[in-house]
Design an enzyme around this catalytic site. Structure first.
Site, PDB file in Angstrom:
ATOM      1  NE  ARG A  27      65.542  41.032 111.733  1.00 17.51           N
ATOM      2  CZ  ARG A  27      64.445  41.414 111.105  1.00 17.51           C
ATOM      3  NH1 ARG A  27      63.255  40.917 111.446  1.00 17.51           N
ATOM      4  NH2 ARG A  27      64.499  42.268 110.097  1.00 17.51           N
ATOM      5  CD  GLU A  28      62.354  38.743 107.933  1.00 15.25           C
ATOM      6  OE1 GLU A  28      62.373  39.946 108.236  1.00 15.25           O
ATOM      7  OE2 GLU A  28      61.308  38.054 107.976  1.00 15.25           O
ATOM      8  CG  HIS A  68      65.803  43.793 113.869  1.00 13.47           C
ATOM      9  ND1 HIS A  68      64.539  43.351 114.163  1.00 13.47           N
ATOM     10  CD2 HIS A  68      65.670  44.734 112.909  1.00 13.47           C
ATOM     11  CE1 HIS A  68      63.674  43.986 113.397  1.00 13.47           C
ATOM     12  NE2 HIS A  68      64.330  44.830 112.628  1.00 13.47           N
ATOM     13  CB  THR A 120      56.243  45.126 107.195  1.00 13.74           C
ATOM     14  OG1 THR A 120      57.239  46.079 107.574  1.00 13.74           O
ATOM     15  CG2 THR A 120      56.009  44.133 108.296  1.00 13.74           C
ATOM     16  CG  HIS A 175      63.368  44.243 105.766  1.00 11.12           C
ATOM     17  ND1 HIS A 175      64.323  43.414 106.318  1.00 11.12           N
ATOM     18  CD2 HIS A 175      62.171  43.630 105.969  1.00 11.12           C
ATOM     19  CE1 HIS A 175      63.727  42.346 106.840  1.00 11.12           C
ATOM     20  NE2 HIS A 175      62.429  42.448 106.629  1.00 11.12           N
ATOM     21  CG  HIS A 233      58.680  40.647 104.297  1.00 12.41           C
ATOM     22  ND1 HIS A 233      58.795  39.389 104.820  1.00 12.41           N
ATOM     23  CD2 HIS A 233      59.228  41.497 105.192  1.00 12.41           C
ATOM     24  CE1 HIS A 233      59.378  39.476 106.009  1.00 12.41           C
ATOM     25  NE2 HIS A 233      59.658  40.744 106.265  1.00 12.41           N
ATOM     26  CG  HIS A 246      67.390  27.550  73.848  1.00 15.31           C
ATOM     27  ND1 HIS A 246      67.224  28.364  74.942  1.00 15.31           N
ATOM     28  CD2 HIS A 246      66.301  27.758  73.069  1.00 15.31           C
ATOM     29  CE1 HIS A 246      66.090  29.030  74.831  1.00 15.31           C
ATOM     30  NE2 HIS A 246      65.505  28.670  73.704  1.00 15.31           N
TER      31      HIS A 246
END
Ligand code: AKG
Length: 412
Positions: free
Chosen positions: A47-48, A107, A201, A228, A230, A325
């Site tokens: 969907r998104e 949706h 949004t 949700h 963004h 490291h």
């Protein structure tokens, strides 16, 4: 060309990720609302993700992605509104009939016509959305808060009467009037929605704003809370975990974060975050070893590369380079890794091809090559590698040649 030290112990009360005792000393009584150990994922790649600039999913690709998401173990799969196009309608019906374990949601705008189309497709749940910020009320749909509430209550009643679960979400929640949206959420909660949703949004919310809004909402509604986020300002993963800490129950994700503009909380990055926070829950619920192939499937479908710095699957996510490291990693991977790559079916790589390589990493490579050298000899060959690496970039084959020819000289 990898150097793999033994995995960190998992049998000593220490998490299979990295070093945190099972009951975190950071956990406090304040955390009773937290759902970090029992969240659910609403996966919105279909969907998104379809709103991503490059996305075009034909039916076959949608089915492949839906099946892959299902076997990864997401709780719900959200699909594009069946009202968007005739093919979207057909695809929604097709995916509902695949018999997946995941719940299939679609949706839609919060109006009766859209809701009816959604129900017709046979979905398990309908995700209703409407903008509540003054920006969207004025420039998008033009409805007042009273009108939004009246319509929402009618549509919710209809979806419930059809025996389908229903979520109500306010688009642009963080720029909406708090009193307005709390009143609206309270009304839809009383009307019996399964979830309410809040949406950042435009991607402008900070974790602190998220905590405040979700915590306040948690005190106002009894139903589940979906979030949700963004990623316009890079906070989508941080906002997602913060929402769970504040009492949200569901997080929206998409594979690689694809979505409108630069997208939403990426599934893989969210898994990276949550496997550290809630290792038992995440490792028992999600098929983490399938993440890489899932990301490759979606990356291929939308013609993008997996970013180099992607959590877990970026090409250098488990590469260790500096001598300091490498030495510590070879002794105990927990020193410089918060996540054990083997949880995701991946291996770490200790680079020995640069001017910052240390002799301990070279020693490990020497033994991988089946050669025998004293520490003094390893130190000497390390100097040769560094001298060459000062002149040009080296590949592992170059370094191996330096080691082998040095070893040969020793024999003669
Ligand atoms: C957004 O607001 O960005 C959406 O995509 C809608 C989110 C929702 O339905 O909660």
């Amino acid at each position: 060309s990898t150097i793999d030290p033994p995995s960190a112990s998992t049998s000593n009360g220490v998490h299979p990720t990295r070093g945190e005792p099972k009951s975190s000393p950071y956990q406090s009584i304040q955390d009773y609302v937290s759902n970090v150990n029992r969240f659910k994922i609403i996966e919105s790649t279909l969907r998104e993700g379809e709103q991503f600039a490059n996305a075009f999913f034909d039916t076959e690709t949608k089915i492949k992605i839906a099946r892959a998401l299902d076997s990864f173990g997401v709780d719900c799969i959200e699909l594009t509104s069946p009202v968007s196009s005739p093919q979207s309608y057909e695809d929604c019906k097709t995916i509902c009939q695949l018999g997946l374990k995941a719940k299939i949601l679609t949706h839609v705008r919060c109006n009766m016509d859209d809701a009816k189309k959604a129900v017709e497709c046979g979905v398990d749940g309908v995700d209703l959305v409407i903008g509540t910020s003054s920006f969207l009320r004025e420039y998008s749909h033009g409805k007042s808060m009273e009108m939004i509430q009246k319509t929402a209550l009618e549509v919710i009643e209809y979806v419930k009467s059809a025996g389908v679960s229903v979520r109500f979400s306010s688009e642009d929640s963080f720029r909406s009037d708090l009193v307005d949206i709390l009143a609206l959420y309270k009304a839809v909660d009383r009307a019996g929605v399964n979830r309410v949703g809040i949406a950042d949004t435009v991607g402008g919310a900070t974790p602190r704003m998220v905590y405040d809004l979700v915590r306040t909402l948690r005190g106002v509604v009894g139903c589940d809370i979906e979030c949700h986020f963004h990623d316009d300002t890079g906070c989508a993963v941080a906002n997602a975990i913060t929402a769970l800490e504040a009492g949200a129950t569901h997080v929206d994700t998409s594979v690689l974060g694809i979505g409108e503009r630069n997208g939403i909380t990426p599934l893989g990055a969210f898994m990276a975050r949550m496997v550290v926070t809630a290792p038992d829950y995440v490792t028992s619920k999600y098929n983490l070893k399938a993440l890489k192939s899932l990301e490759e499937l979606v990356a291929d479908a939308v013609q993008i590369n997996i970013p180099f710095n992607n959590p877990i699957t970026g090409f250098c996510a488990f590469t260790h380079k500096a001598g300091i490291h490498a030495k510590a990693i070879l002794a105990n991977p927990s020193t410089y890794e918060i996540i054990d790559p083997s949880l995701f079916g991946l291996t770490r790589y200790v680079s020995i091809n640069s001017r910052i390589t240390g002799w301990n990493a070279v020693k490990s490579r020497v033994s991988q090559l089946g050669l025998t050298m004293t520490d003094e000899q390893v130190k000497e060959v390390t100097q040769k590698i560094k001298a060459m690496a000062d002149l040009r970039p080296l590949a592992i084959d170059d370094t191996d040649s330096i080691i082998r020819s040095y070893h040969l000289d020793l024999q003669q």
